[in-house]
Design a protein around this motif. Structure first.
Motif, mmCIF file in Angstrom:
data_model
loop_
_atom_site.group_PDB
_atom_site.id
_atom_site.type_symbol
_atom_site.label_atom_id
_atom_site.label_comp_id
_atom_site.label_asym_id
_atom_site.label_seq_id
_atom_site.Cartn_x
_atom_site.Cartn_y
_atom_site.Cartn_z
ATOM 1 N N ASP A 1 47.380 52.316 40.226
ATOM 2 C CA ASP A 1 46.402 52.682 41.257
ATOM 3 C C ASP A 1 44.993 52.836 40.691
ATOM 4 O O ASP A 1 44.019 52.390 41.304
ATOM 5 C CB ASP A 1 46.820 53.983 41.950
ATOM 6 N N GLN A 2 44.878 53.469 39.515
ATOM 7 C CA GLN A 2 43.552 53.714 38.949
ATOM 8 C C GLN A 2 42.946 52.469 38.310
ATOM 9 O O GLN A 2 41.771 52.487 37.923
ATOM 10 C CB GLN A 2 43.627 54.828 37.914
ATOM 11 N N TYR A 3 43.720 51.403 38.218
ATOM 12 C CA TYR A 3 43.215 50.142 37.648
ATOM 13 C C TYR A 3 43.212 49.025 38.697
ATOM 14 O O TYR A 3 43.294 47.849 38.355
ATOM 15 C CB TYR A 3 44.072 49.723 36.447
ATOM 16 N N THR A 4 43.128 49.392 39.973
ATOM 17 C CA THR A 4 43.137 48.412 41.061
ATOM 18 C C THR A 4 41.718 48.194 41.575
ATOM 19 O O THR A 4 41.003 49.158 41.863
ATOM 20 C CB THR A 4 44.034 48.896 42.214
ATOM 21 N N GLY B 1 48.063 50.553 31.065
ATOM 22 C CA GLY B 1 48.264 50.469 32.511
ATOM 23 C C GLY B 1 48.368 49.039 32.996
ATOM 24 O O GLY B 1 48.276 48.084 32.217
ATOM 25 N N TRP B 2 48.569 48.906 34.283
ATOM 26 C CA TRP B 2 48.628 47.585 34.916
ATOM 27 C C TRP B 2 47.350 47.383 35.719
ATOM 28 O O TRP B 2 47.084 48.140 36.668
ATOM 29 C CB TRP B 2 49.840 47.477 35.841
ATOM 30 N N ALA B 3 46.569 46.386 35.345
ATOM 31 C CA ALA B 3 45.344 46.069 36.074
ATOM 32 C C ALA B 3 45.694 45.137 37.236
ATOM 33 O O ALA B 3 46.380 44.131 37.047
ATOM 34 C CB ALA B 3 44.324 45.411 35.159
ATOM 35 N N LEU B 4 45.228 45.508 38.431
ATOM 36 C CA LEU B 4 45.506 44.716 39.634
ATOM 37 C C LEU B 4 44.186 44.310 40.275
ATOM 38 O O LEU B 4 43.423 45.168 40.744
ATOM 39 C CB LEU B 4 46.355 45.525 40.623
ATOM 40 N N LEU B 5 43.904 43.011 40.276
ATOM 41 C CA LEU B 5 42.690 42.471 40.891
ATOM 42 C C LEU B 5 43.083 41.770 42.192
ATOM 43 O O LEU B 5 43.773 40.743 42.160
ATOM 44 C CB LEU B 5 41.990 41.489 39.946
ATOM 45 N N ASN B 6 42.660 42.337 43.316
ATOM 46 C CA ASN B 6 43.022 41.794 44.624
ATOM 47 C C ASN B 6 41.946 40.849 45.151
ATOM 48 O O ASN B 6 40.760 41.001 44.850
ATOM 49 C CB ASN B 6 43.228 42.930 45.638
ATOM 50 N N ASN B 7 42.377 39.876 45.947
ATOM 51 C CA ASN B 7 41.465 38.941 46.632
ATOM 52 C C ASN B 7 40.505 38.268 45.653
ATOM 53 O O ASN B 7 39.284 38.251 45.849
ATOM 54 C CB ASN B 7 40.674 39.669 47.723
ATOM 55 N N CYS B 8 41.059 37.707 44.595
ATOM 56 C CA CYS B 8 40.224 37.104 43.549
ATOM 57 C C CYS B 8 39.567 35.797 43.976
ATOM 58 O O CYS B 8 38.709 35.278 43.251
ATOM 59 C CB CYS B 8 41.055 36.884 42.283
ATOM 60 N N HIS C 1 47.340 47.931 24.205
ATOM 61 C CA HIS C 1 48.631 48.605 24.408
ATOM 62 C C HIS C 1 49.684 47.582 24.817
ATOM 63 O O HIS C 1 49.414 46.644 25.578
ATOM 64 C CB HIS C 1 48.477 49.673 25.494
ATOM 65 N N ASP C 2 50.899 47.774 24.313
ATOM 66 C CA ASP C 2 51.960 46.800 24.593
ATOM 67 C C ASP C 2 52.380 46.795 26.063
ATOM 68 O O ASP C 2 52.941 45.802 26.544
ATOM 69 C CB ASP C 2 53.187 47.102 23.721
ATOM 70 N N ASN C 3 52.130 47.875 26.783
ATOM 71 C CA ASN C 3 52.541 47.946 28.193
ATOM 72 C C ASN C 3 51.499 47.372 29.155
ATOM 73 O O ASN C 3 51.714 47.388 30.371
ATOM 74 C CB ASN C 3 52.831 49.398 28.586
ATOM 75 N N PHE C 4 50.393 46.883 28.639
ATOM 76 C CA PHE C 4 49.345 46.332 29.507
ATOM 77 C C PHE C 4 49.835 45.072 30.233
ATOM 78 O O PHE C 4 50.508 44.228 29.656
ATOM 79 C CB PHE C 4 48.096 45.998 28.689
ATOM 80 N N ARG C 5 49.524 44.994 31.521
ATOM 81 C CA ARG C 5 49.802 43.785 32.308
ATOM 82 C C ARG C 5 48.628 43.528 33.250
ATOM 83 O O ARG C 5 47.947 44.471 33.687
ATOM 84 C CB ARG C 5 51.088 43.938 33.137
#
Length: 727
Positions: A63-66, A89-96, A154-158
């Motif tokens: 959520d904090q990386y959206t 964290g997981w970075a989420l870029l919407n409507n690219c 970080h290894d968990n980054f997506r």
């Protein structure tokens, strides 16, 4: 037909709906931290919820990386990616697709970060093998400020990217990513199966210990699938194709659950439920008033007390062959497996009555799909002559342009047209329009009459179209001969004429605004030009038409407004005001041939000329006209459009109109200039008579108002409307 063919050749499993689950796909692929996951967006599918649910299972923050891309969002997207890399964290870029500039730099940026991460990890490995000497050297460098802090991802980054398909999306990013698409389910069965696999589970069904909760949950999922699937039928389904998606269903279920907790079974407020779901949750996407009316109609039928009755049916039963029929009911159960087993038995092919439509809707759907396929084939058509004796496209277009140019109507100067209107007969038109307020001594000319002003405006607009057509046809001939430069517009015009289509700039200006009628056939479009010119010239050079061809006007809404003004003027002595009168419509069922219709005993010479105007040329879609009963009727099988008789439109005071409408049952039938039902094509909404006392009760079963021809909801679900053009 395609499903039958594929099923027979490859097997039935290839025709069954496939539900794309982001979590399962991600686990199967096993994407690493340097491999972005791209999800292609389609109408009715929103993968954001599944991504967040997967992140929750993986104990990852998202959520904090959206970030939703758009103008000025590039720096926030970069910040989200950098922070997610450091914190895992997981970075989420919407409507690219709204940030293609940043997307083109993302591949190089990720590669740069990957190299920095690799170098940092290699340095750490070397420290472990060489001992502490290197550590002392590193400390000295840091003190001198010669080197910044090394970067380590970080290894968990997506990285997740959602976007619509776009021709300018960077190829390099696509090649280094995992691509997934989540298309909306096709058909009721696929839609229900998706809802009961991704949204509704055993835990959600057990949150409220009431059978009514489970029944209403199924009804809401059924409604969700129906409103999504109805889009495929084109304008008769929805005026505008809304992107109802899974988030709307989840929000509605969440509200429904809270309402059950707050009110209890005995205190359910159906008006609250219908308003919140139909007007807020789903209605927030709806922009057309008639679409809103349609959704509320579904809500009043399927979000009501009726769904709790054992004999409730969503629609008529469907034939399964061999004398067997399938009933669209609500499974009465407490376990989700029972609901899923019932969904498995739902027929693969949906009947139109599921959506409240007539069987003719399947023909409409077939036409839409066939047109899409044929238009694609048309683009691959060769542009060269097929043999030594065949004519080239340029020769064909040259001959066609010469023929059409010889048939283009001659233009009159607008000053001459204005003078003809000013000198129009005072003894009849002006006297009739003003009625008791007519004063022979007062200087009034023809241009002071509202409908004459409308006539002048129509001729002015048509003259501009004729000028454009004439210039194009002349320049096409010159360009083919090489006498003038072949511009892109002329090249497009030649291609269109060769394909049998009118050039686009004849009916759409440079800004994309429609300036004339549209038609996919060049001969039909040109015939429309000639018919429009004839109607206006006959009106200009003689008396008013007995019956007006409504389709032939650029601004039919302005035509009715001018008529209202004239009727109001006639009653000025009675205190009528323009804002106090409404349009009143009467269908003359017995008058089907406008050429034989006379509105007075002898045209304008008669003494009993009724107020208002008579129009023709309208088509009824979604229903037929019962001339014997003078009301709407069920459509004839295979007949998509029914010709309407002559219609009388006049203006009445609000009180008088309400008094007349109180005598019968009516349906508010919208009228559009063409099949595409938008506000730009809307004319007005007359009240059309519907049958009375014709309830088709089906063995006493309780179902929605679809079985009641006397209910306006029946015609609303049928998508009934009148059109000026079938194209």
């Amino acid at each position: 037909a395609a499903d039958i063919f594929v099923g027979a050749i490859l097997g039935s499993k290839y025709t069954k709906p496939l539900i794309c689950n982001v979590g399962k796909t991600y686990n199967a692929v096993g994407a690493g931290k340097w491999t972005p996951c791209i999800l292609l967006l389609t109408p009715g599918a929103d993968p954001t919820g599944q991504i967040k649910a997967l992140a929750k299972v993986r104990n990852a923050q998202v959520d904090q990386y959206t970030v939703s891309m758009g103008e000025g969002q590039e720096k926030y997207a970069k910040m989200a990616i950098d922070n997610a890399m450091i914190n895992g964290g997981w970075a989420l870029l919407n409507n690219c697709h709204l940030g293609l500039g940043y997307m083109s730099t993302l591949t190089d940026y990720l590669q740069q970060k990957k190299e920095e991460d690799t170098a940092t990890r290699a340095l750490e490995d070397s420290k472990k093998t060489t001992g502490g000497d290197d550590e002392k050297k590193e400390e000295k460098k840091k003190k001198k400020g010669k080197e910044k802090k090394p970067f380590k991802c970080h290894d968990n980054f997506r990285l997740w990217i959602t976007c619509e398909a776009h021709s300018k999306f960077p190829i390099a990013l696509l090649q280094t990513s995992i691509k997934m698409t989540m298309e909306p389910p096709k058909g009721l069965k696929a839609g229900l199966m998706r809802s009961y696999n991704e949204v509704v589970d055993e835990e959600r069904l057990g949150r409220v210990p009431e059978s009514s909760w489970r029944d209403l949950t199924f009804s809401l999922c059924f409604l969700h699938s129906i409103v999504q699937e109805r889009r495929k039928f084109g304008p008769i389904g929805w005026c505008i194709k809304y992107e109802f998606n899974q988030s709307d269903l989840e929000a509605s279920l969440m509200f429904l659950e809270k309402h059950f907790y707050e009110s209890g079974m005995g205190g359910i407020s159906w008006s609250t439920i219908q308003y919140m779901i139909c007007e807020v949750q789903y209605g927030g996407r709806i922009t057309d008033d008639f679409d809103r009316r349609l959704f509320n109609t579904f809500g009043s039928s399927w979000l009501s007390q009726n769904v709790f009755h054992e004999d409730f049916r969503f629609c008529d039963s469907a034939s399964l062959g061999g004398g067997k029929r399938f009933e669209y009911v609500i499974p009465r159960s407490e376990t989700i497996n029972t609901f899923r087993r019932y969904i498995e038995t739902v027929p693969d092919n949906d009947i139109p009555s599921l959506f409240g439509l007539h069987s003719n809707a399947d023909l409409t759907l077939g036409q839409i799909e066939a047109k899409t396929m044929l238009d694609l084939i048309q683009t691959t058509r060769p542009r060269e002559a097929s043999g030594s004796e065949g004519k080239t496209p340029q020769q064909i277009v040259s001959e066609l342009s010469s023929d059409l140019l010889s048939r283009v109507p001659k233009l009159m100067k607008m000053d001459d047209i204005r003078q003809l209107i000013v000198k129009r007969p005072k003894t009849k038109e002006i006297e009739w329009t003003l009625s008791d307020a007519y004063n022979p001594n007062k200087k009034i000319t023809g241009i002071d009459i509202p409908l004459n002003v409308f006539l002048f405006q129509e001729i002015e607009r048509l003259s501009k179209i004729i000028m454009i057509v004439k210039d194009t046809l002349r320049d096409v001939g010159y360009a083919i001969k090489g006498e003038i430069i072949m511009t892109p517009q002329l090249s497009d015009a030649i291609d269109a004429m060769f394909d049998g289509r009118p050039p686009r700039h004849w009916y759409v200006d440079a800004g994309g605004v429609e300036i004339a009628w549209t038609d996919e056939s060049l001969p039909d479009w040109f015939d429309g030009l000639l018919l429009r010119h004839k109607q206006l010239m006959d009106w200009l050079t003689s008396m008013r038409p007995n019956v007006y061809w409504m389709t032939g006007f650029f601004n039919p809404q302005g035509f009715l407004t001018a008529m209202r003004q004239e009727v109001t003027r006639r009653h000025a002595a009675n205190g009528w005001a323009l804002d106090e009168v409404v349009l009143h419509t009467e269908v003359l069922s017995k008058v089907t041939d406008p050429s034989k219709f006379k509105m007075g005993s002898n045209g304008w010479e008669g003494k009993e000329i009724p107020e208002g105007v008579y129009i023709h040329g309208l088509f009824l879609e979604g229903a037929s006209w019962d001339a014997d009963k003078g009301c709407l009727g069920v459509p004839k099988v295979g007949v998509l459009f029914d010709n309407m008789p002559v219609i009388h439109v006049t203006a009445l005071k609000q009180e008088e109109a309400e008094r007349r409408y109180a005598k019968s049952l009516w349906y508010d039938c919208p009228v559009y200039t063409k099949k595409k039902r938008t506000d730009l094509n809307f004319i007005y909404t007359p009240k059309i008579k519907i049958p009375t006392d014709e309830r088709k009760k089906r063995r006493g079963r309780r179902s929605d108002p679809l079985s009641n021809l006397s209910d306006p909801h029946y015609w609303t679900k049928m998508g009934v409307a009148m059109l000026c053009s079938k194209k």
